[in-house]
Design an enzyme around this catalytic site. Structure first.
Site, short mmCIF file in Angstrom:
data_model
loop_
_atom_site.label_atom_id
_atom_site.label_comp_id
_atom_site.label_asym_id
_atom_site.label_seq_id
_atom_site.Cartn_x
_atom_site.Cartn_y
_atom_site.Cartn_z
N VAL A 1 0.71 -1.29 -0.13
CA VAL A 1 0.05 0.16 -0.03
C VAL A 1 0.70 1.42 -0.19
O VAL A 1 1.75 1.41 0.80
CB VAL A 1 -0.83 0.03 1.23
CG1 VAL A 1 -1.93 1.13 1.14
CG2 VAL A 1 -1.57 -1.22 1.53
N SER A 2 0.53 2.15 -1.07
CA SER A 2 1.30 3.38 -1.20
C SER A 2 0.53 4.52 -0.94
O SER A 2 -0.76 4.65 -1.17
CB SER A 2 1.87 3.41 -2.38
OG SER A 2 2.50 4.68 -2.97
#
Ligand code: NAG
Ligand code: NAG
Length: 705
Positions: A273-274
């Site tokens: 997850v960015s």
């Protein structure tokens, strides 16, 4: 059958009896800021990313809950991750003070927020410390001292209290950075979810018995990588700033880290997850990167994710504000009151010795095992949040002779390892590398805690989105089966030991960065699921389990190439604390003040609980401190000058203060405090102030020049 029915009954009775149990709750905060200059950051594995000053201070936030019989301590610290060596020393120090009933292996969860902007060298596993030039005692001590102090602060403030749970949703603060891996998961499983990352923000709210809020823990899955690998200022990144915003809104103008109310934004299943939600683009052409490999014309270095802001500071602030705003919304709701006993359980597990039974595609049962740790080729490609330095690509499932030669020079993997990790081509056979000490842990820490019907799974690494979802589902199922409880399950990431990533079996097959960094092979997640099911079951039935194999203490084998500070000398005719660049006479809100001081090395004293700088406003009673180096509006850059004699002698510190609307017009000055070191006098404090200057409103009508 009979036994479980009996246990079920006992659990129910105990649950009912305990439902009225009252909690004692304590919250505490303390500084874990590491050396702000000269030490390489932990996170992007970039040797040139050395500290040059401070953007935000790093804090540890501790929460202690006690039901009169058992106690649980949860700490979220603004560091990359927790490691076993840190935890061992922290527990030892707590036990020396308080004995081993209150704080022990079972009931203390230590979790890192996963900021990539903190100094490194504190893990005592070669592969994690090597990119920081080995072990860094100063960082290690800063983290130990801060976490112990945060727990002590909480310990000394225990009051009768209540706990509430609720969940919210933040739709615009995270994206999946390996969607091609996520897509490998079974269609029917993906169909259960609307998004390819978790948008949920899970919240525990703590109040005193008479309703006064004292603290909050939020779990939201996002990498704290809004500050990218070009940043050289120590920072707690997006989640750290969200915590400061929350505390600021509750603490009546108290300076950051000095208020009573404590707010944590802790890590969850953030593996894939960015926060860089504009997504990955080719910075050379502006086009989309290749989806499977995250490359531009075959090169990973050009494929970089960014946004939502125009630069890393703006992006950090936007993400922090979005998470904070939703956390505030959830906080304003009543939520579900948590009641019931507190329990916790812990076990060390030697991963390469684990086996698990799985059902393959054809419905056949087979027994599979954990592998001796190894990193795949795609690990060296890095991610779109911070690409690697060599010519590697994500999605690499074939090896090449050149890199295999380099690998074998370091350590040849056994044929067994190659088979076990397939389809991962092994780049580093870390589990076989023992010189001068272990390169990566084989023994990890597993832990589960319960507060009433709330389950916290403390995970020793970075679960991807789907890994976290599977674990939550599995533990909810166990609680239902064993005691008929519909439990809420929270994934507390980066806890206790660091073992890189944990992807699903399906995600592993395409070997994105996360799959290549799943160090115990394709069945790593299945082994974790089996282990955490076992832990929760034991917790619910009261069964005791063995401690497991305790990891070796490698303290005496640590090697460090970080040179100590030997001497500070002021420049000719200057003194430490002299203001070398004075402010202008007048500023307006919206302007940035820049001043520069003659300084000692900031590593001489990390000023925990204090600050390297004060922004001060003149009042009738003298100078009042309105901002510190932990405030968002200030920034501090350290410049070092190398002297002829190959050691560091003179330094200057440049302080920037951006005058935002939160400050009122008036007379201000900026002060700098530090320590200098000399062989004769040792480490001595100094301080200095700029000349005073005026700050006016931003209204141009009143501008006087
Ligand atoms: C990307 O990966 C998927 C799944 O492995 C594969 O089906 C597809 O052909 C790949 N696309 C390209 C352009 O290589
Ligand atoms: C980091 O962010 C800056 C913008 O603040 C951008 O110019 C730079 O290209 C980014 N670099 C990397 C490696 O992400």
């Amino acid at each position: 059958m009979q036994t479980s029915a009996l246990l079920f009954g006992v659990t129910l009775i105990m649950g009912a009896w305990h439902a009225n149990a009252e909690y004692k709750i304590g919250v505490g905060i303390a500084d874990v800021t590491g050396p702000p200059a000269e030490v390489i950051f932990m996170g992007y594995a970039k040797l040139t990313q050395k500290g040059e000053g401070l953007h935000l201070r790093q804090f540890a936030r501790a929460f202690i809950i006690d039901d009169g019989i058992s106690r649980l301590t949860f700490v979220s610290a603004d560091i990359g991750m927790m490691g076993h060596a840190l935890r061992r020393v922290i527990l030892r120090q707590l036990q020396e003070k308080y004995g081993d009933l209150l704080y022990n292996e079972h009931n203390v969860i230590l979790s890192g927020t996963h900021t990539h902007g903190g100094p490194g060298g504190y893990l005592m596993d070669v592969v994690f410390d090597i990119t920081c030039l080995g072990f860094v005692q100063e960082t290690f001590d800063a983290i130990v001292d801060g976490i112990v102090k945060a727990i002590e602060n909480a310990h000394n403030k225990m009051v009768d209290g209540e706990i509430y749970y609720d969940v919210g949703q933040v739709l615009d603060a995270n994206i999946n950075r390996s969607p091609s891996a996520y897509d490998q998961n079974p269609e029917e499983e993906k169909a259960e979810y609307e998004h390819n990352v978790d948008k949920e923000l899970y919240q525990l709210k703590f109040k005193t018995k008479d309703g006064k809020p004292i603290g909050v823990i939020n779990w939201f899955a996002v990498h704290p990588t809004s500050m990218n690998n070009t940043n050289h200022l120590v920072t707690s990144d997006n989640v750290g700033y969200a915590a400061i915003l929350f505390e600021d809104s509750m603490n009546n103008g108290a300076l950051p880290g000095r208020g009573e109310f404590v707010a944590a934004f802790a890590s969850a299943n953030l593996g894939d997850v960015s926060p860089n939600i504009k997504g990955a683009k080719c910075i050379n052409t502006g086009e989309n990167c290749d989806r499977n490999t995250s490359t531009c014309g075959g090169l990973a270095t050009y494929c970089i994710a960014s946004g939502p802001g125009n630069d890393i500071y703006e992006s950090t602030s936007i993400i922090a504000n979005r998470i904070f705003a939703e956390a505030m919304n959830v906080f304003a709701s009543t939520g579900r009151k948590i009641s019931g006993p507190i329990k916790s359980i812990h076990q060390f597990v030697n991963m390469p010795e684990q086996t698990v039974e799985i059902t393959d595609d054809l419905g056949q049962k087979q027994t599979v095992k954990g592998c001796v740790p190894a990193m795949g080729y795609s690990f060296a490609a890095g991610t779109t949040d911070g690409p690697g330095e060599f010519d590697f690509q994500q999605g690499t499932v074939t090896s090449n002779e050149f890199w295999n030669l380099v690998r074998d020079f370091l350590q040849q993997p056994e044929p067994d390892d190659i088979e076990c990790h397939a389809p991962k081509p092994i780049l580093l056979a870390t589990g076989r590398m023992k010189l001068p000490y272990d390169w990566q842990p084989s023994i990890l820490s597993t832990q589960v805690a319960m507060i009433g019907d709330l389950v916290i799974a403390a995970i020793p690494g970075e679960f991807t989105t789907m890994s976290g979802r599977r674990m939550r589902k599995a533990l909810n199922q166990v609680a239902k089966e064993v005691s008929g409880v519909d439990a809420t399950v929270i994934i507390a990431g980066l806890s206790n030991t660091y073992t890189d990533y944990i992807t699903t079996f399906e995600e592993y097959q395409v070997q994105r960065y996360e799959g290549a960094s799943t160090i115990y092979g394709p069945h790593t997640l299945s082994i974790h699921m089996q282990q955490y099911r076992k832990l929760l079951k034991a917790l619910l039935t009261g069964e005791s389990i063995p401690e497991g194999p305790v990891p070796e203490d490698a303290t005496d084998k640590q090697i460090s190439f970080v040179t100590p500070v030997i001497l500070d000398l002021p420049e000719i005719k200057r003194h430490f604390g002299d203001c070398l660049v004075q402010p202008q006479n007048e500023y307006h809100i919206g302007d940035t003040v820049t001043v520069q001081f003659m300084s000692g090395h900031p590593r001489n004293n990390l000023r925990h609980g204090g600050s390297y700088l004060h922004v001060e406003r003149q009042t009738e009673d003298g100078w009042e401190v309105v901002a510190t180096d932990a405030s968002w509006d200030t920034r501090q850059l350290t410049l070092m000058f190398w002297w002829k004699r190959t050691f560091l002698a003179s330094s200057r510190v440049t302080i920037y203060w951006h005058i935002t609307e939160r400050y009122t017009p008036g007379i201000y000055r900026i002060s700098h405090m530090g320590h200098s070191k000399s062989p004769i006098n040792g480490i001595v404090p100094y301080e200095g102030s700029s000349k005073p200057f005026a700050v006016f409103t931003s209204n141009r009508i009143y501008r006087r020049f």
